[in-house]
Design an enzyme around this catalytic site. Structure first.
Site, short mmCIF file in Angstrom:
data_model
loop_
_atom_site.label_atom_id
_atom_site.label_comp_id
_atom_site.label_asym_id
_atom_site.label_seq_id
_atom_site.Cartn_x
_atom_site.Cartn_y
_atom_site.Cartn_z
N LYS A 43 0.37 3.33 -2.96
CA LYS A 43 -0.85 4.10 -3.23
C LYS A 43 -0.62 5.61 -3.34
O LYS A 43 -1.06 6.24 -4.30
CB LYS A 43 -1.92 3.78 -2.18
CG LYS A 43 -2.46 2.36 -2.37
CD LYS A 43 -3.44 1.93 -1.32
CE LYS A 43 -4.00 0.57 -1.70
NZ LYS A 43 -4.16 -0.39 -0.66
N SER A 91 0.80 -1.23 0.00
CA SER A 91 0.00 0.00 0.00
C SER A 91 0.84 1.28 0.00
O SER A 91 0.30 2.36 -0.20
CB SER A 91 -0.94 0.02 1.20
OG SER A 91 -2.02 -0.82 0.93
N TYR A 135 -2.96 -2.74 -10.61
CA TYR A 135 -2.98 -2.46 -9.16
C TYR A 135 -2.11 -3.48 -8.41
O TYR A 135 -1.27 -3.12 -7.58
CB TYR A 135 -4.42 -2.47 -8.63
CG TYR A 135 -4.50 -2.50 -7.12
CD1 TYR A 135 -4.24 -1.36 -6.37
CD2 TYR A 135 -4.80 -3.69 -6.45
CE1 TYR A 135 -4.28 -1.40 -4.98
CE2 TYR A 135 -4.85 -3.74 -5.06
CZ TYR A 135 -4.58 -2.59 -4.33
OH TYR A 135 -4.62 -2.64 -2.97
N VAL A 146 0.93 -3.52 3.96
CA VAL A 146 0.67 -4.77 4.66
C VAL A 146 1.94 -5.60 4.87
O VAL A 146 2.00 -6.49 5.71
CB VAL A 146 -0.43 -5.56 3.90
CG1 VAL A 146 0.13 -6.14 2.61
CG2 VAL A 146 -1.07 -6.62 4.75
N TYR A 149 -4.90 3.71 7.40
CA TYR A 149 -6.12 2.90 7.51
C TYR A 149 -7.06 3.51 8.56
O TYR A 149 -7.15 4.72 8.66
CB TYR A 149 -5.79 1.44 7.85
CG TYR A 149 -4.75 0.82 6.95
CD1 TYR A 149 -4.93 0.79 5.58
CD2 TYR A 149 -3.59 0.28 7.47
CE1 TYR A 149 -3.99 0.22 4.75
CE2 TYR A 149 -2.64 -0.31 6.64
CZ TYR A 149 -2.85 -0.32 5.29
OH TYR A 149 -1.92 -0.88 4.48
N1 GLN Z 1 -1.91 -6.10 -1.61
C1 GLN Z 1 -2.71 -5.58 -0.58
C2 GLN Z 1 -4.19 -5.64 -0.95
O1 GLN Z 1 -4.55 -5.11 -1.97
C3 GLN Z 1 -2.33 -4.17 -0.32
C4 GLN Z 1 -3.08 -3.61 0.82
C5 GLN Z 1 -2.20 -3.19 1.95
O2 GLN Z 1 -1.01 -3.03 1.88
N2 GLN Z 1 -2.85 -3.02 3.07
O3 GLN Z 1 -4.96 -6.24 -0.27
#
Ligand code: GLN
Length: 502
Positions: free
Chosen positions: A117, A114, A246, A316, A298
């Site tokens: 992003k 993430s 993505y 994550v 988050y």
């Molecule tokens: N690959 C993870 C997902 O799309 C990325 C989300 C994250 O880093 N929280 O679920």
């Protein structure tokens, strides 16, 4: 400079290593000439964090403190993440002047997940403009989990920092900017952008993570279909390709040192401090930082903004990109996550950091506080304060003096000649300033400069009767020591104060 040194070392061939060879003054001058600006700034302590070694020591202390934190669990939804050691813990810092400090597991590659992003959002802003981008995605925190099946009341994703928003950002990049590019070309194009943000360092791509992400992506597909039902994607989007794009962005791989340069580019308004390349427009970076601040962590974003007050984005895999705008970028890496999906050590590090330093967005930078300001040179604050204080006193600027007092300046400060604000106000005949300094700032009346002169002698020398009377009166009262003047609301010479106010 290092190139020059190497050349010289090769020519000399005298057995000395590049950085231990002896240079004469002429050689030294020649060698540093190409980087003279940078080197001069370094020696004059003019970098954004002038006492960088002291600062690094403090960072190291926080690092070891957080290392003891063994809470949290490593993400386990795909085997490649589950395998990461919970002991990994690395911190890398890059300032906007390119000062660097790293400690711990800073060379372990991890997928940025993430943390991609804010970067794809930044690129979309730069290429398409904020107006276009925000017709497809909002700017509000969702108050929900990062992958929750939910859209805002306009049926748009809440923001680009959660999965729904990031999927749409990827679809914009794919469909609205050079739609003729093949998927491979678009991937290369985006990778190149990320690498430029990292000062030209190579990023990797973890194909196993990509395949696993795609395999275990029921929720992301559900989000995608739900958004397709609500016409969130731009026209002509190819659904599968957008989803793949993505997952590819999430599967880009880097280490702490590399990601910290990206964070520093964001701290520096889009110009990479290492390569000096202007990669993003400052207004795009501002928008990215705003949304990192309110939505980057988050469902902990609100608390993080409250406690830490810095734009950040976690992933994550345990990576965290943190920005101190106009100062530095950081990457924190530690896989164990808390219940909300943020790196436990990463969050703790940020909280400890802003306890020590005034980096919280709403920390006051002017008034005295118990936090350190690493942006300032040890002596700079005192020196500047003295100059400002003495200039206000010499020019009779009473509101200025009041301001210094309110900002926590020590009103008794003297310059290298032992001259205080009281000496200057007395010499220039500013009776209102003299009164203020005596009465409200506890400046000692008989303070001597290095020639042994007192403020009274100054007033006598320049024939300022008002001031002479005032100083004598105060001196008598002080020596009688009968009254506590600081609590005494009555002016010493009422007529005089009235006259000054007019
Ligand atoms: N690959 C993870 C997902 O799309 C990325 C989300 C994250 O880093 N929280 O679920």
């Amino acid at each position: 400079m290092m190139e020059n040194l190497k050349k010289l070392s090769r020519k000399n061939a005298n057995g000395h290593a590049v950085d231990t060879q002896k240079l004469n003054f002429e050689q030294f001058k020649r060698i540093i000439s190409t980087n003279i600006g940078l080197i001069a700034a370094a020696f004059r302590h003019q970098f954004i964090i002038p006492e960088f070694q002291d600062f690094s020591k403090e960072i190291e202390e926080i690092y070891w403190k957080c290392k003891e934190n063994d809470s949290g669990t490593v993400a386990s939804y795909i085997p490649q993440l589950k395998r990461m050691s919970p002991n990994y813990w690395g911190v890398s810092i890059v300032t906007i002047d390119g000062q660097r400090y790293s400690i711990g597991d800073v060379n372990i590659p991890f997928t940025i997940q993430s943390c991609s992003k804010p970067l794809s959002y930044a690129i979309a802003l730069d290429l398409l403009g904020a107006d276009v981008v925000h017709t497809y995605v909002g700017q509000e925190p969702s108050g929900r989990n990062f992958n929750e099946l939910i859209l805002d009341h306009n049926k748009k994703p809440h923001n680009p920092m959660i999965n729904a928003g990031a999927i749409i950002i990827c679809s914009l990049l794919k469909t609205m900017y050079n739609p003729d590019m093949s998927s491979a070309e678009k991937f290369d194009f985006t990778l190149n952008y990320f690498e430029r943000l990292a000062g030209g360092q190579d990023l990797g791509f973890n194909n196993a993570v990509f395949l696993s992400e795609r395999e275990c992506a029921d929720r992301n597909y559900a989000l995608g279909f739900y958004m397709r039902e609500h016409k969130c994607f731009p026209e002509n989007s190819k659904f599968r390709e957008c989803m793949d794009f993505y997952f590819q962005c999430c599967s880009l791989e880097a280490n702490c040192e590399i990601v910290s340069v990206i964070a520093a580019t964001l701290a520096n308004g889009g110009i990479c401090p290492i390569s000096e390349e202007k990669v993003l427009k400052p207004e795009s970076v501002r928008d990215v930082l705003s949304l990192m601040h309110s939505c980057g962590m988050y469902d902990y974003s609100g608390q993080f903004a409250f406690k830490v007050g810095l734009p950040a984005k976690s992933g994550v895999s345990g990576g965290m990109l943190v920005v101190v705008p106009n100062v530095m970028g950081m990457c924190l890496y530690s896989p164990p996550l808390d219940a909300l999906g943020n790196s436990c050590r990463g969050v703790q590090f940020c909280e400890e950091l802003v306890k020590k330093f005034n980096f919280h967005r709403y920390d006051n930078l002017r008034h005295a506080s118990n936090k350190a300001d690493p942006r300032k040179h040890k002596y700079e604050t005192i020196g500047l304060n003295i100059v400002n204080l003495l200039s206000s006193a010499a020019s009779g600027d009473l509101p200025g003096l009041r301001r210094h007092k309110l900002s926590g300046v020590d009103m008794k400060l003297a310059d290298y000649d032992g001259r205080t604000a009281l000496h200057l106000a007395a010499a220039e005949g500013h009776a209102n300033c003299v009164e203020f300094l005596l009465k409200y700032c506890n400046v000692p009346v008989n303070v001597k400069d290095r020639w042994g002169r007192t403020p009274l002698e100054e007033a006598v020398a320049f024939g300022h009767t008002d001031v002479i009377n005032l100083l004598q009166l105060w001196d008598e009262e002080a020596s009688r020591n009968s009254k506590d003047h600081s609590d005494d609301g009555e002016p010493l010479i009422p007529e005089f104060v009235a006259k000054q106010d007019n």
